[in-house]
Design an enzyme around this catalytic site. Structure first.
Site, PDB file in Angstrom:
ATOM      1  N   HIS A 171      62.515  37.255  34.529  1.00 37.70           N
ATOM      2  CA  HIS A 171      61.478  35.870  35.348  1.00 37.70           C
ATOM      3  C   HIS A 171      62.482  34.041  35.987  1.00 37.70           C
ATOM      4  CE1 HIS A 171      57.738  33.593  33.988  1.00 37.70           C
ATOM      5  NE2 HIS A 171      58.588  32.672  33.971  1.00 37.70           N
TER       6      HIS A 171
ATOM      7  N   ASP B 254      51.243  27.994  25.569  1.00 33.78           N
ATOM      8  CA  ASP B 254      52.271  28.185  26.914  1.00 33.78           C
ATOM      9  C   ASP B 254      51.071  28.129  27.571  1.00 33.78           C
ATOM     10  OD1 ASP B 254      54.382  27.637  29.030  1.00 33.78           O
ATOM     11  OD2 ASP B 254      53.691  29.918  29.272  1.00 33.78           O
TER      12      ASP B 254
ATOM     13  N   ARG C 188      50.533  20.731  32.196  1.00 32.40           N
ATOM     14  CA  ARG C 188      51.506  20.155  33.294  1.00 32.40           C
ATOM     15  C   ARG C 188      51.705  20.084  34.447  1.00 32.40           C
ATOM     16  NH1 ARG C 188      55.441  23.408  31.174  1.00 32.40           N
ATOM     17  NH2 ARG C 188      57.349  23.014  32.639  1.00 32.40           N
TER      18      ARG C 188
ATOM     19  N   SER D 299      58.704  27.097  27.293  1.00 29.95           N
ATOM     20  CA  SER D 299      57.658  27.883  28.220  1.00 29.95           C
ATOM     21  C   SER D 299      58.063  29.526  28.970  1.00 29.95           C
ATOM     22  CB  SER D 299      56.972  27.074  29.545  1.00 29.95           C
ATOM     23  OG  SER D 299      56.561  27.800  30.697  1.00 29.95           O
TER      24      SER D 299
ATOM     25  N   LYS E 245      56.974  33.624  26.294  1.00 28.93           N
ATOM     26  CA  LYS E 245      56.242  33.994  26.978  1.00 28.93           C
ATOM     27  C   LYS E 245      57.801  35.420  27.169  1.00 28.93           C
ATOM     28  CE  LYS E 245      55.621  31.762  30.459  1.00 28.93           C
ATOM     29  NZ  LYS E 245      54.773  31.072  32.044  1.00 28.93           N
TER      30      LYS E 245
HETATM   31  N1  URA Z   1      57.965  29.116  34.858  1.00 30.99           N
HETATM   32  C1  URA Z   1      57.369  29.388  33.646  1.00 30.99           C
HETATM   33  O1  URA Z   1      56.594  29.793  32.989  1.00 30.99           O
HETATM   34  N2  URA Z   1      56.995  28.080  32.783  1.00 30.99           N
HETATM   35  C2  URA Z   1      57.026  25.877  33.667  1.00 30.99           C
HETATM   36  O2  URA Z   1      56.908  25.751  33.242  1.00 30.99           O
HETATM   37  C3  URA Z   1      58.416  26.023  34.812  1.00 30.99           C
HETATM   38  C4  URA Z   1      58.330  27.668  35.453  1.00 30.99           C
END
Ligand code: URA
Ligand code: CA
Length: 441
Positions: A82, A161, A168, A183, A187
């Site tokens: 990620h 999220d 956000r 966040s 995930k």
């Molecule tokens: N990527 C994400 O999944 N969440 C964030 O808050 C910022 C970048």
């Protein structure tokens, strides 16, 4: 408990209890707490911050807000990757196929663009017909048979999220360490990967602009991952200029295809090989990062990576002919160069401004509901350290609206800082954070 009191408590800089954090996440997920109160709450967190305990509690509450994906039906060690979000970052489209071609199962949950940063799903939708919507059984089957599937963040995966991320994005509360860490990790934890490689961006195009903050963010996420038994590493990488040359959805997909052919930009290629090597090591496919790198280089050279992309696109309903004939991708009506105003060396390319120029052209979302124009964007011709002559093209704009093209041109000219003295090229990989500690390069 009342949301009003939680907002005031955080606004005043106090620490929230586990119960209070759970109350907020559950209430917001169920729709019992309105967006306007959560907006104020996010802004309070932005200014007053959360400590490690609050961040871990927020992560757990977000994981528990929805379902866990059980990937145990997939054979082998599932390694996820990620990125914290960058400009022109096409990594997943290259990394997914090459790692899968090495035999590592890639069960990837991807996102859409956020603010000035792009998202993998939007990019993949440049292939006509491509869809990330599929039943979980089909997703599993694809990973078992083809070693790769890319899914969307389903409504049921960390739904808290999903709502917070969108809110956000439009309330200037993305770039807070605790909010980003919780966040991303919620995930990753909910989506069931055994091991996680995080690409933590640093610099003008990243949410974390300072290198020390990026190392701290990586440490925070590695701590959370380790705490829940997922082998997690963070690689800190440069985002002081866009990655590669292309910024914009279809343009970046074309760049990914070039890279899979071994003809991609040096920085993008290097990043994919570095992150991919760590993924192969975590999956037990190679003993060392060097050995893994050789495997991945061979996969690119032999065309196996490109073949895997074709397979992925086809498996998810997309037109795989685009892979071999990139003229099929959507193209815009206006293609115009941006000319340098003077001779000199490129000292700086403000990556966030390039991201904003792409956003202005329609490549990203201004509000939660915005539609994306897949064809528009920017291709840079000059990167940091390069020499440019006056009236030479530093970039090309792809647009569907002349007014927006002019606006983007102004932003790009300002994003480029051209100086007289020679400038050194930037180093891409800044360091790595594992549970053993921090290594800076
Ligand atoms: N990527 C994400 O999944 N969440 C964030 O808050 C910022 C970048
Ligand atoms: Ca790029």
């Amino acid at each position: 408990m009342r949301m009003y009191d939680l907002i005031m408590k955080k606004r005043n800089g106090e620490e929230l209890t586990t119960g209070e954090i759970n109350f907020f996440v559950e209430g917001y997920t169920k729709g019992e707490i309105p967006d306007y109160q959560v907006s104020a709450f996010m802004m309070a967190i932005y200014f007053q911050k959360m400590n490690k305990r609050e961040t871990a509690d927020l992560t757990k509450a977000m994981v528990n807000s929805g379902e866990f994906i059980d990937l145990s039906a997939i054979e082998g060690t599932k390694v996820d990757k990620h990125s914290t979000g960058g400009v022109g970052d096409t990594t997943t489209l290259i990394l997914g196929p090459i790692v899968a071609a090495a035999g590592v199962p890639v069960a990837k949950m991807s996102g859409r663009g956020l603010g000035h940063t792009g998202g993998t799903i939007d990019k993949l939708e440049s292939f006509k017909g491509f869809s990330v919507e599929m039943p979980i059984e089909k997703f599993m089957q694809n990973v078992n048979e083809k070693k790769i599937a890319i899914g969307g963040q389903t409504a049921n995966l960390a739904p808290a999220d999903k709502k917070l991320y969108a809110l956000r994005d439009v309330t200037a509360t993305v770039d807070n360490m605790s909010l980003i860490a919780s966040s991303i990790m919620s995930k990753k934890i909910a989506s069931g990967a055994d091991a996680i490689v995080l690409d933590v961006k640093t610099g003008s195009g990243a949410f974390m602009k300072k290198e020390d903050d990026s190392f701290a963010l990586a440490q925070e996420m590695v701590d959370i991952g380790t705490h829940v038994g997922r082998n997690t590493i963070g690689v800190i990488t440069d985002m002081d200029q866009p990655l590669g040359f292309a910024v914009g959805n279809a343009l970046e997909v074309k760049e990914a295809i070039d890279t899979l052919k071994g003809e991609g930009p040096a920085d993008l290629t290097e990043l994919c090989l570095t992150l991919g090597s760590h993924m192969l090591v975590l999956a037990g496919k190679a003993k060392t990062a060097e050995e893994a790198r050789t495997i991945l280089e061979d996969i690119i050279k032999s065309g196996k990576g490109l073949a895997k992309l074709r397979e992925l696109v086809e498996a998810q309903g997309g037109e795989s002919a685009y892979v071999d004939d990139t003229s099929l991708f959507p193209t815009p009506s206006i293609i115009e160069p941006v000319l340098a105003l003077k001779d000199g060396y490129i000292k700086e390319i403000k990556a966030d401004d390039i991201g904003i120029a792409a956003l202005v052209l329609g490549a990203g979302r201004e509000t939660k509901e915005s539609e994306i124009d897949l064809s528009v964007g920017i291709v840079l011709h000059k990167k940091i350290g390069d020499f440019v002559k006056k009236d030479e093209a530093i970039a090309t704009i792809y647009a569907n609206n002349a007014k927006k093209q002019k606006e983007a041109e102004k932003i790009i000219l300002k994003a480029y800082n051209i100086v007289q003295e020679e400038v050194k090229a930037k180093s891409l990989i800044k360091g790595i954070v594992t549970k053993e500690g921090i290594k800076r390069f």
